[in-house]
Design an enzyme around this catalytic site. Structure first.
Site, PDB file in Angstrom:
ATOM      1  N   GLY A  13       0.804  -1.214   0.000  1.00  0.00           N
ATOM      2  CA  GLY A  13       0.000   0.000   0.000  1.00  0.00           C
ATOM      3  C   GLY A  13       0.835   1.261   0.000  1.00  0.00           C
ATOM      4  O   GLY A  13       0.543   2.218   0.717  1.00  0.00           O
ATOM      5  N   ALA A  14       1.875   1.285  -0.825  1.00  0.00           N
ATOM      6  CA  ALA A  14       2.839   2.395  -0.795  1.00  0.00           C
ATOM      7  C   ALA A  14       2.553   3.479  -1.819  1.00  0.00           C
ATOM      8  O   ALA A  14       3.347   4.409  -1.973  1.00  0.00           O
ATOM      9  CB  ALA A  14       4.260   1.858  -0.996  1.00  0.00           C
ATOM     10  N   VAL A  65      -3.646  -7.640  -1.599  1.00  0.00           N
ATOM     11  CA  VAL A  65      -3.222  -8.370  -0.398  1.00  0.00           C
ATOM     12  C   VAL A  65      -4.321  -9.264   0.152  1.00  0.00           C
ATOM     13  O   VAL A  65      -4.051 -10.137   0.984  1.00  0.00           O
ATOM     14  CB  VAL A  65      -2.725  -7.412   0.699  1.00  0.00           C
ATOM     15  CG1 VAL A  65      -1.461  -6.681   0.260  1.00  0.00           C
ATOM     16  CG2 VAL A  65      -3.817  -6.443   1.134  1.00  0.00           C
ATOM     17  N   ASN A  91       1.253  -2.101   5.375  1.00  0.00           N
ATOM     18  CA  ASN A  91       0.652  -0.772   5.417  1.00  0.00           C
ATOM     19  C   ASN A  91      -0.701  -0.694   4.710  1.00  0.00           C
ATOM     20  O   ASN A  91      -1.480   0.219   4.973  1.00  0.00           O
ATOM     21  CB  ASN A  91       1.616   0.239   4.788  1.00  0.00           C
ATOM     22  CG  ASN A  91       1.008   1.618   4.667  1.00  0.00           C
ATOM     23  OD1 ASN A  91       0.771   2.294   5.667  1.00  0.00           O
ATOM     24  ND2 ASN A  91       0.729   2.049   3.447  1.00  0.00           N
ATOM     25  N   ASN A 149     -13.647   3.540  18.380  1.00  0.00           N
ATOM     26  CA  ASN A 149     -13.932   4.847  17.802  1.00  0.00           C
ATOM     27  C   ASN A 149     -15.325   4.836  17.180  1.00  0.00           C
ATOM     28  O   ASN A 149     -15.704   3.895  16.490  1.00  0.00           O
ATOM     29  CB  ASN A 149     -12.895   5.210  16.736  1.00  0.00           C
ATOM     30  CG  ASN A 149     -12.850   6.698  16.464  1.00  0.00           C
ATOM     31  OD1 ASN A 149     -13.128   7.519  17.339  1.00  0.00           O
ATOM     32  ND2 ASN A 149     -12.490   7.064  15.251  1.00  0.00           N
ATOM     33  N   TYR A 155     -13.314  -0.797  10.916  1.00  0.00           N
ATOM     34  CA  TYR A 155     -11.918  -0.336  10.946  1.00  0.00           C
ATOM     35  C   TYR A 155     -11.265  -0.636  12.299  1.00  0.00           C
ATOM     36  O   TYR A 155     -10.139  -1.119  12.369  1.00  0.00           O
ATOM     37  CB  TYR A 155     -11.897   1.162  10.669  1.00  0.00           C
ATOM     38  CG  TYR A 155     -10.529   1.791  10.552  1.00  0.00           C
ATOM     39  CD1 TYR A 155      -9.741   1.583   9.429  1.00  0.00           C
ATOM     40  CD2 TYR A 155     -10.037   2.618  11.563  1.00  0.00           C
ATOM     41  CE1 TYR A 155      -8.490   2.174   9.306  1.00  0.00           C
ATOM     42  CE2 TYR A 155      -8.792   3.215  11.448  1.00  0.00           C
ATOM     43  CZ  TYR A 155      -8.026   3.002  10.323  1.00  0.00           C
ATOM     44  OH  TYR A 155      -6.789   3.588  10.219  1.00  0.00           O
ATOM     45  N   ALA A 158     -10.489  -4.301  12.659  1.00  0.00           N
ATOM     46  CA  ALA A 158      -9.303  -4.656  11.885  1.00  0.00           C
ATOM     47  C   ALA A 158      -8.027  -4.203  12.582  1.00  0.00           C
ATOM     48  O   ALA A 158      -7.051  -4.961  12.680  1.00  0.00           O
ATOM     49  CB  ALA A 158      -9.391  -4.042  10.492  1.00  0.00           C
ATOM     50  N   LYS A 159      -8.024  -2.976  13.083  1.00  0.00           N
ATOM     51  CA  LYS A 159      -6.819  -2.434  13.692  1.00  0.00           C
ATOM     52  C   LYS A 159      -6.534  -3.053  15.057  1.00  0.00           C
ATOM     53  O   LYS A 159      -5.369  -3.197  15.459  1.00  0.00           O
ATOM     54  CB  LYS A 159      -6.933  -0.909  13.792  1.00  0.00           C
ATOM     55  CG  LYS A 159      -6.998  -0.211  12.431  1.00  0.00           C
ATOM     56  CD  LYS A 159      -5.835  -0.600  11.533  1.00  0.00           C
ATOM     57  CE  LYS A 159      -5.827   0.171  10.228  1.00  0.00           C
ATOM     58  NZ  LYS A 159      -4.694  -0.231   9.350  1.00  0.00           N
TER      59      LYS A 159
END
Length: 252
Positions: A13-14, A65, A91, A149, A155, A158-159
């Site tokens: 993811g760059a 990915v 990333n 959050n 999200y 996942a994090k």
């Protein structure tokens, strides 16, 4: 510094934002930077930019990915062409924010598949080679949101999952010379933050103890340290890079 001269560093993811900044940071220190990016044009442009600016070997491959077969094939190709893999930076990630009752099945799956599933696929693919060699660094991206959050159930899941994955990779890799750490960025000047409503952004910025947002370079510096040989006794850590936002509320 030239901590990465001769090393092979993978960054997923760059194509923009944090991934792009990290690719430049590693290239500036002499790394061979191999980019896995779903946007083929963005990845190719970055590889050309890295070679021209830093004079290093840089290559990009169109990579989804979420597809483990693609990831496995990418890693096999890298081993065949470059030998060992020194550093993996997980990333790649996306957001599909909404209140929990409005998150669709698709939005739930795709966010977890890219951020968490993609990190797992890449880590699983590089782990055997790193174990055989007795050395490796894995840096994965969580977020300050991993603690919870509003409007980000997918999200956050996942994090938070990346935190658990990182700690397990750290345990399984420790005796083999492999470290695994995560970075939890705060409010960083990226295209994602730029898209935020101005007043909402100002309100969030006011909560940062340092009173300003971070730069992609701040994240790149953190990644370059965690992936270095100097950080060899540091593993299973979640590093908050957020100007103090995660410390907690202040009475002032």
């Amino acid at each position: 510094m030239n901590r990465y001269t001769g090393q092979t560093v993978l960054v997923t993811g760059a194509g923009q934002g944090l991934g792009r900044a990290m690719a430049h940071r590693f290239a500036a220190e002499g790394a061979h930077v191999l980019i896995g990016e779903i946007n083929e044009d963005a990845g190719a442009e970055l590889a050309t930019e890295l070679t021209g600016k830093h004079g290093v070997l840089a290559q990009s491959r169109a990579l989804d990915v979420t597809r483990s077969a693609e990831v496995d094939d990418w890693i096999r190709q890298i081993h065949a062409e470059h030998g060992s893999i020194d550093v993996l930076v997980n990333n790649a990630g996306i957001i599909r924010d909404n209140r929990v009752e409005d998150i669709t099945d698709e939005d739930w799956r795709v966010v977890l598949d890219v951020s968490l599933g993609g990190s797992f696929h890449c880590a699983r693919a590089v782990f055997p080679g790193m174990k055989e060699r007795g050395y490796g660094r894995i840096v994965s991206f969580s977020s300050m949101s991993w603690r919870g959050n509003f409007g980000q159930a997918n999200y956050v899941a996942a994090k938070a999952g990346i935190v658990g994955l990182t700690r397990t990779l750290a345990l399984e890799g420790a005796r083999h010379g492999i470290t695994a750490n995560a970075i939890a960025p705060g409010l960083i000047e990226t295209p994602m933050l730029a898209s935020m409503n101005g007043s909402a952004r100002d309100k969030l910025t006011a909560k940062i103890p340092m009173r300003h947002t971070g730069r992609p370079a701040d994240i790149a510096e953190a990644a370059a340290f965690l992936a270095s040989k100097a950080a060899g006794y540091l593993t299973g850590v979640v590093l908050d890079v957020d100007g103090g936002l995660s410390i907690g509320s202040s009475i002032r």
